[in-house]
Design an enzyme around this catalytic site. Structure first.
Site, short mmCIF file in Angstrom:
data_model
loop_
_atom_site.label_atom_id
_atom_site.label_comp_id
_atom_site.label_asym_id
_atom_site.label_seq_id
_atom_site.Cartn_x
_atom_site.Cartn_y
_atom_site.Cartn_z
N ILE B 22 -7.55 33.15 67.60
CA ILE B 22 -8.97 32.86 67.87
C ILE B 22 -9.32 31.40 67.65
CG2 ILE B 22 -10.01 35.15 67.65
CD1 ILE B 22 -10.45 34.73 64.74
N ALA B 23 -8.49 30.67 66.92
CA ALA B 23 -8.79 29.24 66.73
C ALA B 23 -7.54 28.48 66.32
CB ALA B 23 -9.87 29.07 65.66
N GLY B 25 -7.44 25.48 64.26
CA GLY B 25 -8.20 24.52 63.46
C GLY B 25 -7.37 23.27 63.19
N ALA B 26 -7.95 22.36 62.44
CA ALA B 26 -7.23 21.13 62.14
C ALA B 26 -6.03 21.43 61.26
CB ALA B 26 -8.17 20.16 61.43
N ASP B 135 -14.84 20.78 51.79
CA ASP B 135 -14.86 20.57 53.25
C ASP B 135 -16.02 21.33 53.87
OD1 ASP B 135 -14.06 19.72 55.74
OD2 ASP B 135 -12.59 21.33 56.02
#
Lengths: 330, 227
Positions: B22-23, B25-26, B135
């Protein structure tokens, strides 16, 4: 006859003169860098170095204009940010040139110049810029009419950390390149403080630990390797996060440390894993130089009014967010 | 290919099956997985080929274990955060409850104005419980119905220093102000109100005073010359 802007750079260790046509071609770019056999930059000594070399650098640039039929139409000067004595020396040269040729005086922000000259070599118009040098470590994005530092060092710059580490090892300024060279010969990685706070970084703890390692007998090569690998991993991580957050598909690398092959290699691996592209500024434009100042002068020309000499003061502290960027659409 | 293989052994270890990614990310890849008949989220800190192997292993493993501890602690403190279901240190992976909703980042400046007070509350509650997030960007806040959920404690820590708290506040406000520059003072005031509601005025004053100091520490700040 080609109309062009003459640019003068003197924010820190380098005095440089560049010439850029109004079409944005950097035609001429000469500089001289202050170095030491031991110790770091002494601002007054650096300014003295600049004062000694400025007249001939300017005369050579004017000679070039005559020889190839270039007509100067403005003088751009990097008024900041930087070291006061160095800034003032370059500004004096720029003011004198502007007055004697009756040309408008364009104040240029040194950070904008690094970012813009790198963007000139990008294939997209809105990259994430990583600016790493002796004085700066910043991840820059353009939003709402201004360049914004979305991540930066909270203490010393990455290049400064490398220079000080090199100085501890006994090399003169600039010793960062020497540390990068030693790092390639290192074989062992030592655990060092890895400090990423959100989008910002800190390098002072890492430097302190490295100094301790050196005095307790670790080899220069291993300490250099550990410092370089850890510090670069920190900046690449912050760039990666900015790319993920902004959805940008290009990263632009600029500043003196952009000459490091290892940094470019790490960034390019990160970029390819995210389907992004890396553009590295050509090495003659990566460190401080007058060419990039004249280039920003050519962007400003016609959009920004020149300032009067009596209000052309240097600005040792001048954040990139304070500078309007009328040549870019919001 | 390499990624796929490592997901396979991870799926076996945790007893999950990947539905889809689904992602990306970094820091981590995030998958929707099936776990004992329910959908859940699998967060995998994949190796970063750009950094040295030792450093990469150290960072991924340490961050995964710490993140697991932080999620549990935050849940106990009553901070809305998806529940932790399982941990795999060998694969630097966490299995987490699925929370339906979109990130605050997708809500733009109007979303920030609407929710900044609530973000202030949640962060205040975390800080009161010695948790710093590390974060807290709008993409790590999920808007689920009328509630906000905090995700990704990957850069968080157990600390109660003023410095770490102010860094948390600074990061959220700095990004919020970048996204909605014209509303920055309003966002800041609302956030602060929420933060005070969970902590106290004197605590918030101290944190915001430190935040001012942190911003002055940035390079080329004109005000710093006066100090």
């Amino acid at each position: 006859m080609v109309d062009a802007v003459i640019g003068i750079e003197s924010t820190a260790h380098t005095i440089g003169v560049g010439i850029c046509s109004l079409d944005g071609d950097i035609l001429y770019n000469k500089w001289h860098t202050y170095t030491t056999s031991q110790g770091g930059i002494h601002p007054r000594e650096a300014a003295r170095h600049h004062a000694r070399l400025a007249p001939s650098l300017v005369a050579d640039a004017l000679g070039y204009c005559r020889d190839v039929s270039v007509r100067p139409v403005a003088v751009a000067s990097a008024l900041g940010p930087g070291l006061g004595p160095c800034l003032r020396t370059g500004a004096v040269a720029a003011r004198a040139l502007s007055q004697s040729l009756s040309l408008p005086f364009l104040p240029v922000n040194h950070l904008v110049a690094h970012v813009e000259v790198a963007r000139k070599f990008c294939s997209t118009s809105d990259p994430v810029t990583l600016f790493v040098s002796g004085g700066n470590t910043a991840v820059v994005l353009f939003r709402n009419g201004r360049y914004r530092m979305v991540g930066e060092t909270l203490d010393i710059a990455l290049g400064n950390m490398l220079d000080v580490l090199g100085r501890e090892m006994g090399y003169g300024f600039p010793s960062g390149p020497k540390v990068l060279e030693l790092a390639e010969k290192g074989t062992k990685m030592v655990d060092l403080p890895y400090t990423v706070k959100g989008q910002d970084m800190s390098f002072s703890g890492l430097l302190t630990k490295c100094k301790k390692l050196l005095s307790s007998g670790f080899s220069k090569e291993d300490v250099a390797k550990s410092a370089v690998e850890t510090a670069f991993a920190m900046v690449v991580e912050v760039v990666e996060r900015t790319v993920a957050l902004s959805g940008s598909n290009e990263v632009s690398l600029t500043g003196g440390v952009a000459r490091s092959r290892r940094l470019a290699d790490m960034l390019s691996k990160m970029c390819s894993s995210r389907g992004a592209k890396l553009s590295v500024v050509p090495s003659e434009l990566s460190g401080d130089n007058g060419g990039m100042i004249s280039y920003v002068g050519s962007l400003m020309y016609g959009l920004v009014d020149g300032v009067r000499i009596d209000s052309s003061k240097v600005v040792p502290r001048w954040r990139i967010e304070q500078v309007p960027i009328p040549w870019r659409k919001s | 290919m390499e990624n796929r293989a490592s997901t396979n052994s991870l799926e076996k270890e945790l007893g999950v099956s990947v539905i889809r990614r689904i992602a990306a990310g970094a820091e981590a890849d995030v998958y929707m997985v099936r776990y004992h008949g329910v959908n859940a989220v699998l967060k995998v800190r994949c190796p970063k080929l750009y950094r040295s192997l030792d450093l990469d292993n150290r960072l991924r493993r340490n961050r995964t274990i710490l993140e697991a501890k932080l999620i549990v602690r935050a849940t106990e403190a009553g901070v809305n955060t998806p529940a932790l279901l399982a941990v795999s240190p060998t694969h630097s992976s966490l299995l987490i409850e699925l929370v339906k909703g979109d990130s605050l980042l997708t809500k733009g400046s109007s979303g920030l104005i609407r929710y900044s007070e609530q973000v202030g509350r949640l962060l205040g509650r975390m800080h009161k419980n010695m948790i710093t997030h590390g974060d807290l960007t709008p993409s790590n806040i999920i808007v689920s119905g009328v509630q906000l959920f905090i995700i990704d404690f990957g850069l968080g820590d157990f600390t109660s220093t003023l410095e770490d708290k102010a860094v948390d506040v600074n990061l959220f406000l700095k990004i919020a102000e970048t996204i909605a520059p014209q509303d920055s003072s309003r966002l800041r005031a609302q956030f602060r109100d929420g933060y005070i509601a969970e902590t106290s005025k004197s605590h918030a004053d101290a944190v915001f005073e430190r935040l001012k100091e942190i911003r002055l520490r940035g390079r080329y700040i004109a005000e710093r010359q006066l100090q």
